[in-house]
Design a protein around this motif. Structure first.
Motif, PDB file in Angstrom:
ATOM      1  N   ASP A  51      76.965  12.503  24.302  1.00  0.00           N
ATOM      2  CA  ASP A  51      78.197  12.348  25.213  1.00  0.00           C
ATOM      3  C   ASP A  51      79.126  11.305  24.449  1.00  0.00           C
ATOM      4  O   ASP A  51      80.461  11.911  24.374  1.00  0.00           O
ATOM      5  CB  ASP A  51      77.723  11.573  26.408  1.00  0.00           C
ATOM      6  CG  ASP A  51      76.832  12.406  27.221  1.00  0.00           C
ATOM      7  OD1 ASP A  51      77.127  13.658  27.131  1.00  0.00           O
ATOM      8  OD2 ASP A  51      76.240  11.808  28.321  1.00  0.00           O
ATOM      9  N   SER A  52      78.676  10.552  23.589  1.00  0.00           N
ATOM     10  CA  SER A  52      79.473   9.692  22.892  1.00  0.00           C
ATOM     11  C   SER A  52      80.386  10.428  21.502  1.00  0.00           C
ATOM     12  O   SER A  52      81.413  10.578  21.266  1.00  0.00           O
ATOM     13  CB  SER A  52      78.878   8.206  22.228  1.00  0.00           C
ATOM     14  OG  SER A  52      78.466   7.691  23.250  1.00  0.00           O
ATOM     15  N   LEU A  53      79.511  11.177  20.979  1.00  0.00           N
ATOM     16  CA  LEU A  53      80.116  11.966  19.929  1.00  0.00           C
ATOM     17  C   LEU A  53      80.812  13.004  20.453  1.00  0.00           C
ATOM     18  O   LEU A  53      81.937  13.340  19.798  1.00  0.00           O
ATOM     19  CB  LEU A  53      78.745  12.573  19.111  1.00  0.00           C
ATOM     20  CG  LEU A  53      78.109  11.637  18.225  1.00  0.00           C
ATOM     21  CD1 LEU A  53      76.901  12.542  17.479  1.00  0.00           C
ATOM     22  CD2 LEU A  53      79.045  10.981  17.124  1.00  0.00           C
ATOM     23  N   THR A  54      80.720  13.585  21.534  1.00  0.00           N
ATOM     24  CA  THR A  54      81.397  14.562  22.403  1.00  0.00           C
ATOM     25  C   THR A  54      82.933  13.795  22.368  1.00  0.00           C
ATOM     26  O   THR A  54      84.073  14.737  22.057  1.00  0.00           O
ATOM     27  CB  THR A  54      80.998  15.155  23.651  1.00  0.00           C
ATOM     28  OG1 THR A  54      79.736  15.786  23.141  1.00  0.00           O
ATOM     29  CG2 THR A  54      81.924  16.110  24.139  1.00  0.00           C
ATOM     30  N   GLU A  55      82.953  12.672  22.958  1.00  0.00           N
ATOM     31  CA  GLU A  55      84.307  12.158  23.065  1.00  0.00           C
ATOM     32  C   GLU A  55      85.077  11.835  21.890  1.00  0.00           C
ATOM     33  O   GLU A  55      86.214  11.766  21.521  1.00  0.00           O
ATOM     34  CB  GLU A  55      84.029  10.857  23.880  1.00  0.00           C
ATOM     35  CG  GLU A  55      83.778  10.995  25.395  1.00  0.00           C
ATOM     36  CD  GLU A  55      85.051  11.747  26.065  1.00  0.00           C
ATOM     37  OE1 GLU A  55      86.071  11.454  25.942  1.00  0.00           O
ATOM     38  OE2 GLU A  55      84.692  12.654  26.907  1.00  0.00           O
ATOM     39  N   LEU A  56      84.298  11.119  20.786  1.00  0.00           N
ATOM     40  CA  LEU A  56      84.726  10.903  19.428  1.00  0.00           C
ATOM     41  C   LEU A  56      85.418  12.096  18.746  1.00  0.00           C
ATOM     42  O   LEU A  56      86.605  12.092  18.305  1.00  0.00           O
ATOM     43  CB  LEU A  56      83.776  10.524  18.421  1.00  0.00           C
ATOM     44  CG  LEU A  56      83.119   8.863  18.850  1.00  0.00           C
ATOM     45  CD1 LEU A  56      82.036   8.634  18.013  1.00  0.00           C
ATOM     46  CD2 LEU A  56      84.367   7.996  18.722  1.00  0.00           C
ATOM     47  N   LEU A  57      84.705  13.281  18.935  1.00  0.00           N
ATOM     48  CA  LEU A  57      85.229  14.465  18.405  1.00  0.00           C
ATOM     49  C   LEU A  57      86.514  15.107  18.875  1.00  0.00           C
ATOM     50  O   LEU A  57      87.327  15.381  18.107  1.00  0.00           O
ATOM     51  CB  LEU A  57      84.201  15.548  18.681  1.00  0.00           C
ATOM     52  CG  LEU A  57      83.008  15.551  17.761  1.00  0.00           C
ATOM     53  CD1 LEU A  57      81.803  16.449  18.061  1.00  0.00           C
ATOM     54  CD2 LEU A  57      83.421  15.965  16.192  1.00  0.00           C
TER      55      LEU A  57
END
Length: 159
Positions: free
Chosen positions: A109-115
Motif C-alpha cells: 500500500d505504501s509503495l502504491t502511494e509512492l509510485l
C-alpha cells in the motif's frame, strides 16, 4: 524565462522541488513504517521478514537522502520536521503491526502511494527537461514496481 545555475527554468524547478518535498515526507513515513515492522514482526516467517524489512528500510533511508539532496540541487530546502512529514503524507501509517501479511500489505500500500507521487514528478521533470530528477524517478519506479510484484507474489495475489 529565468534559468537557474544548472540550466533549468526556475519556476518549473521550484514546482518539482515542491513535489519532491511531498515525496520526501512520504518516504520518511514509509521508512519509519519499515523500521516498525522490522522491530515488531513475529511468527514463523520472522527470520526471513526481519532481514527483508531491514533491506527495505536501508534502501528507503538512502532514497530519503537522495531526494533531499535533489531538492537542494534544485535550489530549495528539503522538509525536515516530523510535523511537515505527517502533514504531507499520503502513505498509510502502520502502528503496532507484528503479523506478517499485514506488514507486507503495508509495504504494498505504501509503495502504491509512492509510485503515484513519483509518476507525477516524472511527468513534470520530463516536461521541465530536468534529467536529474527524471532519472531518479525512473530508477525509483523500476525498483519499486519489482518490489510490489514480489510482495504481491508473497501474498499470493496478482499484480
Amino acid at each position: 524565462m529565468t534559468l537557474n545555475s544548472i540550466g533549468l527554468e526556475t519556476k518549473k524547478t521550484q514546482e518539482i522541488a515542491n513535489d519532491l518535498n511531498i515525496l520526501l515526507a512520504n518516504f520518511q513515513i514509509y521508512y519509519q513504517n519499515l523500521r516498525g515492522i522490522h522491530w515488531n514482526i513475529k511468527g514463523k516467517r520472522f527470520f526471513d521478514l526481519h532481514v527483508k524489512f531491514e533491506e527495505l528500510y536501508t534502501d528507503a533511508n538512502l532514497k530519503v537522502d537522495e531526494i533531499a539532496e535533489r531538492i537542494l540541487t534544485l535550489g530549495t530546502t528539503p522538509l525536515h520536521t516530523f510535523e511537515d512529514y505527517t502533514k504531507n503524507a499520503k502513505v498509510p501509517v502502520g502502528k503496532n503491526i507484528s503479523q506478517d501479511e499485514k506488514a507486507v500489505r503495508l509495504i504494498v500500500d505504501s509503495l502504491t502511494e509512492l509510485l503515484k507521487i513519483e509518476r507525477n514528478i516524472l511527468d513534470a521533470s520530463d516536461e521541465a527537461n530536468d534529467e536529474g530528477t527524471n532519472s531518479m524517478m525512473s530508477d525509483f519506479i523500476t525498483e519499486q514496481e519489482k518490489t510490489v510484484w514480489m510482495m504481491k507474489a508473497w501474498l499470493d495475489e496478482s499484480i
